[in-house]
Design a protein around this motif. Structure first.
Motif, PDB file in Angstrom:
ATOM      1  N   PHE A 185      -0.313   4.207  -2.226  1.00 27.64           N
ATOM      2  CA  PHE A 185      -1.749   4.863  -1.803  1.00 27.64           C
ATOM      3  C   PHE A 185      -1.535   6.190  -1.349  1.00 27.64           C
ATOM      4  O   PHE A 185      -0.611   6.415  -0.506  1.00 27.64           O
ATOM      5  CB  PHE A 185      -2.477   3.767  -0.943  1.00 27.64           C
ATOM      6  CG  PHE A 185      -3.143   2.733  -1.592  1.00 27.64           C
ATOM      7  CD1 PHE A 185      -4.444   2.433  -1.417  1.00 27.64           C
ATOM      8  CD2 PHE A 185      -2.322   1.720  -2.215  1.00 27.64           C
ATOM      9  CE1 PHE A 185      -5.082   1.393  -2.298  1.00 27.64           C
ATOM     10  CE2 PHE A 185      -3.023   0.558  -2.866  1.00 27.64           C
ATOM     11  CZ  PHE A 185      -4.416   0.352  -2.855  1.00 27.64           C
ATOM     12  N   PHE A 222      -8.332   2.708   6.026  1.00 28.46           N
ATOM     13  CA  PHE A 222      -8.145   1.151   5.500  1.00 28.46           C
ATOM     14  C   PHE A 222      -7.827   0.514   6.707  1.00 28.46           C
ATOM     15  O   PHE A 222      -8.163  -0.614   6.792  1.00 28.46           O
ATOM     16  CB  PHE A 222      -7.024   1.120   4.357  1.00 28.46           C
ATOM     17  CG  PHE A 222      -7.520   1.658   2.909  1.00 28.46           C
ATOM     18  CD1 PHE A 222      -8.747   1.039   2.283  1.00 28.46           C
ATOM     19  CD2 PHE A 222      -7.008   2.813   2.367  1.00 28.46           C
ATOM     20  CE1 PHE A 222      -9.438   1.294   1.417  1.00 28.46           C
ATOM     21  CE2 PHE A 222      -7.603   3.264   1.249  1.00 28.46           C
ATOM     22  CZ  PHE A 222      -8.722   2.420   0.533  1.00 28.46           C
ATOM     23  N   MET A 242       0.355  -1.536   6.115  1.00 26.45           N
ATOM     24  CA  MET A 242      -0.249  -0.069   5.939  1.00 26.45           C
ATOM     25  C   MET A 242       0.484   0.878   6.503  1.00 26.45           C
ATOM     26  O   MET A 242       0.179   2.037   6.635  1.00 26.45           O
ATOM     27  CB  MET A 242      -1.824  -0.449   6.237  1.00 26.45           C
ATOM     28  CG  MET A 242      -2.566  -1.078   5.311  1.00 26.45           C
ATOM     29  SD  MET A 242      -4.227  -1.116   5.802  1.00 26.45           S
ATOM     30  CE  MET A 242      -4.941  -2.313   4.404  1.00 26.45           C
ATOM     31  N   PHE A 300       0.823  -1.109   0.009  1.00 26.43           N
ATOM     32  CA  PHE A 300      -0.115   0.125  -0.046  1.00 26.43           C
ATOM     33  C   PHE A 300       0.945   1.219   0.029  1.00 26.43           C
ATOM     34  O   PHE A 300       0.324   2.339   0.301  1.00 26.43           O
ATOM     35  CB  PHE A 300      -0.840   0.043   1.310  1.00 26.43           C
ATOM     36  CG  PHE A 300      -1.919  -0.931   1.225  1.00 26.43           C
ATOM     37  CD1 PHE A 300      -3.268  -0.880   0.606  1.00 26.43           C
ATOM     38  CD2 PHE A 300      -1.596  -2.263   1.566  1.00 26.43           C
ATOM     39  CE1 PHE A 300      -4.249  -2.115   0.679  1.00 26.43           C
ATOM     40  CE2 PHE A 300      -2.502  -3.505   1.792  1.00 26.43           C
ATOM     41  CZ  PHE A 300      -3.824  -3.037   1.273  1.00 26.43           C
ATOM     42  N   SER A 301       2.006   1.181  -0.134  1.00 22.62           N
ATOM     43  CA  SER A 301       3.167   2.412  -0.293  1.00 22.62           C
ATOM     44  C   SER A 301       2.726   3.456  -1.225  1.00 22.62           C
ATOM     45  O   SER A 301       2.950   4.547  -1.206  1.00 22.62           O
ATOM     46  CB  SER A 301       4.540   1.885  -0.343  1.00 22.62           C
ATOM     47  OG  SER A 301       4.747   1.260  -1.502  1.00 22.62           O
ATOM     48  N   ASP A 318      -2.516  -0.248  -7.620  1.00 16.85           N
ATOM     49  CA  ASP A 318      -3.528   0.125  -6.581  1.00 16.85           C
ATOM     50  C   ASP A 318      -4.617  -0.611  -6.752  1.00 16.85           C
ATOM     51  O   ASP A 318      -5.499  -1.235  -5.751  1.00 16.85           O
ATOM     52  CB  ASP A 318      -3.829   1.609  -6.633  1.00 16.85           C
ATOM     53  CG  ASP A 318      -2.570   2.080  -6.069  1.00 16.85           C
ATOM     54  OD1 ASP A 318      -1.479   1.535  -5.804  1.00 16.85           O
ATOM     55  OD2 ASP A 318      -2.312   3.653  -6.296  1.00 16.85           O
ATOM     56  N   THR A 325      -4.199  -4.543  -6.015  1.00 14.66           N
ATOM     57  CA  THR A 325      -4.098  -4.664  -4.622  1.00 14.66           C
ATOM     58  C   THR A 325      -5.355  -4.470  -3.936  1.00 14.66           C
ATOM     59  O   THR A 325      -5.812  -5.313  -2.852  1.00 14.66           O
ATOM     60  CB  THR A 325      -3.068  -3.738  -4.063  1.00 14.66           C
ATOM     61  OG1 THR A 325      -1.855  -3.643  -4.498  1.00 14.66           O
ATOM     62  CG2 THR A 325      -3.114  -3.865  -2.471  1.00 14.66           C
ATOM     63  N   LEU A 326      -6.138  -3.538  -4.327  1.00 19.06           N
ATOM     64  CA  LEU A 326      -7.529  -3.452  -3.599  1.00 19.06           C
ATOM     65  C   LEU A 326      -8.522  -4.603  -3.943  1.00 19.06           C
ATOM     66  O   LEU A 326      -8.983  -5.302  -2.988  1.00 19.06           O
ATOM     67  CB  LEU A 326      -8.248  -2.046  -3.918  1.00 19.06           C
ATOM     68  CG  LEU A 326      -7.896  -0.944  -3.193  1.00 19.06           C
ATOM     69  CD1 LEU A 326      -8.703   0.365  -3.639  1.00 19.06           C
ATOM     70  CD2 LEU A 326      -8.030  -1.506  -1.853  1.00 19.06           C
ATOM     71  N   THR A 373      -7.816  -7.602  -1.777  1.00 15.64           N
ATOM     72  CA  THR A 373      -8.418  -7.973  -0.430  1.00 15.64           C
ATOM     73  C   THR A 373      -9.922  -8.233  -0.322  1.00 15.64           C
ATOM     74  O   THR A 373     -10.200  -8.692   0.743  1.00 15.64           O
ATOM     75  CB  THR A 373      -8.303  -6.230   0.069  1.00 15.64           C
ATOM     76  OG1 THR A 373      -9.139  -5.366  -0.619  1.00 15.64           O
ATOM     77  CG2 THR A 373      -6.901  -5.574   0.290  1.00 15.64           C
ATOM     78  N   PHE A 396       0.854  -6.849  -1.338  1.00 18.09           N
ATOM     79  CA  PHE A 396       0.951  -6.773  -0.086  1.00 18.09           C
ATOM     80  C   PHE A 396       1.382  -8.269   0.470  1.00 18.09           C
ATOM     81  O   PHE A 396       1.793  -8.221   1.692  1.00 18.09           O
ATOM     82  CB  PHE A 396       0.112  -6.263   0.864  1.00 18.09           C
ATOM     83  CG  PHE A 396      -1.174  -7.066   0.676  1.00 18.09           C
ATOM     84  CD1 PHE A 396      -1.553  -8.234   1.222  1.00 18.09           C
ATOM     85  CD2 PHE A 396      -2.357  -6.414  -0.229  1.00 18.09           C
ATOM     86  CE1 PHE A 396      -2.680  -8.710   1.058  1.00 18.09           C
ATOM     87  CE2 PHE A 396      -3.397  -7.107  -0.202  1.00 18.09           C
ATOM     88  CZ  PHE A 396      -3.801  -8.406   0.161  1.00 18.09           C
ATOM     89  N   LEU A 445      -4.534   5.565   4.461  1.00 16.90           N
ATOM     90  CA  LEU A 445      -4.036   4.408   5.124  1.00 16.90           C
ATOM     91  C   LEU A 445      -4.824   4.108   6.483  1.00 16.90           C
ATOM     92  O   LEU A 445      -4.941   3.016   6.724  1.00 16.90           O
ATOM     93  CB  LEU A 445      -2.647   4.297   5.127  1.00 16.90           C
ATOM     94  CG  LEU A 445      -2.051   4.134   3.625  1.00 16.90           C
ATOM     95  CD1 LEU A 445      -0.339   3.866   3.746  1.00 16.90           C
ATOM     96  CD2 LEU A 445      -2.506   3.002   2.930  1.00 16.90           C
TER      97      LEU A 445
END
Length: 316
Positions: free
Chosen positions: A20, A28, A86, A17-18, A271, A274-275, A278, A178, A25
């Motif tokens: 984002f 999240f 995060m 998440f770096s 991004d 990654t989302l 999740t 992640f 964060l």
């Protein structure tokens, strides 16, 4: 390979998440932390209720407990690392730790699918062969089925992990994820056999998961046919209601898995990838105890009864 100078990779950098917006964060983190804690508490509540209520000592709830255990282990394997990611920028993970993480995530993922498959078989036997149910789903037979799901999940997890980490990793060691996500990791591999290994991993995963789904669908074809032969509408509704929670979890499990592994390639940002990851890692284990608790009347009543005994002992 002659003519090429490969620098071997000993650790990987997880971007996570770096990239984002940093002000989002904490939101999240709190959101996913609450979902993670609810997932643990929800599955533990289901297991404790089944253990304490003798009326729930049946094959269906034995399989449900095994499913709760696999969900707890799956989310414990991946979610804490996601939460830690995060709170930091770039995080490194060693080669061995990455392989271990992949093994456990695949093992619990495959075990989850196998358990959903035998839960479908349990519903098929209960509805289509009720007179033979106690014979076909004996305690020893159910324990054997659960053991086979865990053994099968472990074998599949080990096989896929060994295939992937048999490759040579060189050059970039940055994983745009992640966790040690298999597709992101395969993009870092080099050598002539990379394409064939990638194709082999995809075929193994898709064949196992779609094989489980096909058997679940086949079970429900016979179940629906048996339900349609029931003369009364009330009888049909009551019989089908015993399958609703399992069927809903199957749709959620395979729906979110399809978002991750079967989405078409396109100009997706890291991004958004990654989302989307999740959804499978966090939302599926989160929704499962809710679905079983709300849609299964017998389990819901047992949970209420347990709470009444705990907090209102005098009224009972």
């Amino acid at each position: 390979v002659a003519g090429q100078n490969y620098s071997m990779v000993s650790e990987f950098i997880l971007v996570g998440f770096s990239t984002f917006p940093q002000h989002l964060l904490p939101v999240f983190f709190l959101f996913y932390l609450l979902m993670y804690l609810f997932t643990l508490l929800g599955n533990l509540l289901i297991m404790a209720t089944v253990w304490s209520e003798r009326s729930l000592h049946t094959p269906m709830y034995l399989f449900l407990c095994a499913l709760s255990i696999s969900e707890i282990l799956f989310t414990v394997t991946l979610t804490p690392r996601m939460l830690v990611d995060m709170l930091s920028s770039h995080r490194s993970i060693t080669f061995v730790a990455c392989a271990t993480q992949m093994f456990f995530s695949f093992t619990f993922g495959f075990t989850h699918s196998f358990l959903l498959m035998i839960m479908g078989y349990d519903r098929y036997v209960a509805i289509c062969h009720p007179l033979r149910y106690n014979v076909l789903m004996s305690p020893r037979g159910c324990a054997r089925l659960v053991s086979w799901t865990w053994a099968g999940g472990s074998v599949m997890g080990m096989m896929v992990t060994l295939i992937v980490f048999h490759l040579t990793f060189c050059g970039s060691n940055v994983i745009h994820h992640f966790a040690c996500h298999v597709l992101s990791l395969l993009q870092l591999a080099c050598g002539k056999e990379t394409f064939s290994v990638t194709l082999g991993v995809i075929l193994v995963c898709v064949s196992a998961l779609m094989g489980c789904l096909s058997l679940i669908v086949l079970s429900y074809v016979f179940i629906v046919a048996a339900i349609l032969r029931i003369p009364s509408a009330e009888g049909r509704h009551k019989t089908f209601s015993t399958c609703v929670s399992h069927l809903t979890v199957v749709i959620v499990h395979y729906g979110f898995a399809s978002i991750i592994y079967l989405k078409p390639k396109g100009p997706h940002s890291t991004d958004s990838n990654t989302l989307m990851a999740t959804t499978y890692i966090v939302f599926t284990p989160f929704l499962s105890p809710i679905i079983f608790s709300l849609r299964n009347k017998e389990l819901k009543n047992a949970i209420k009864k347990s709470f009444q005994r705990k907090f209102s002992p005098l009224s009972s």
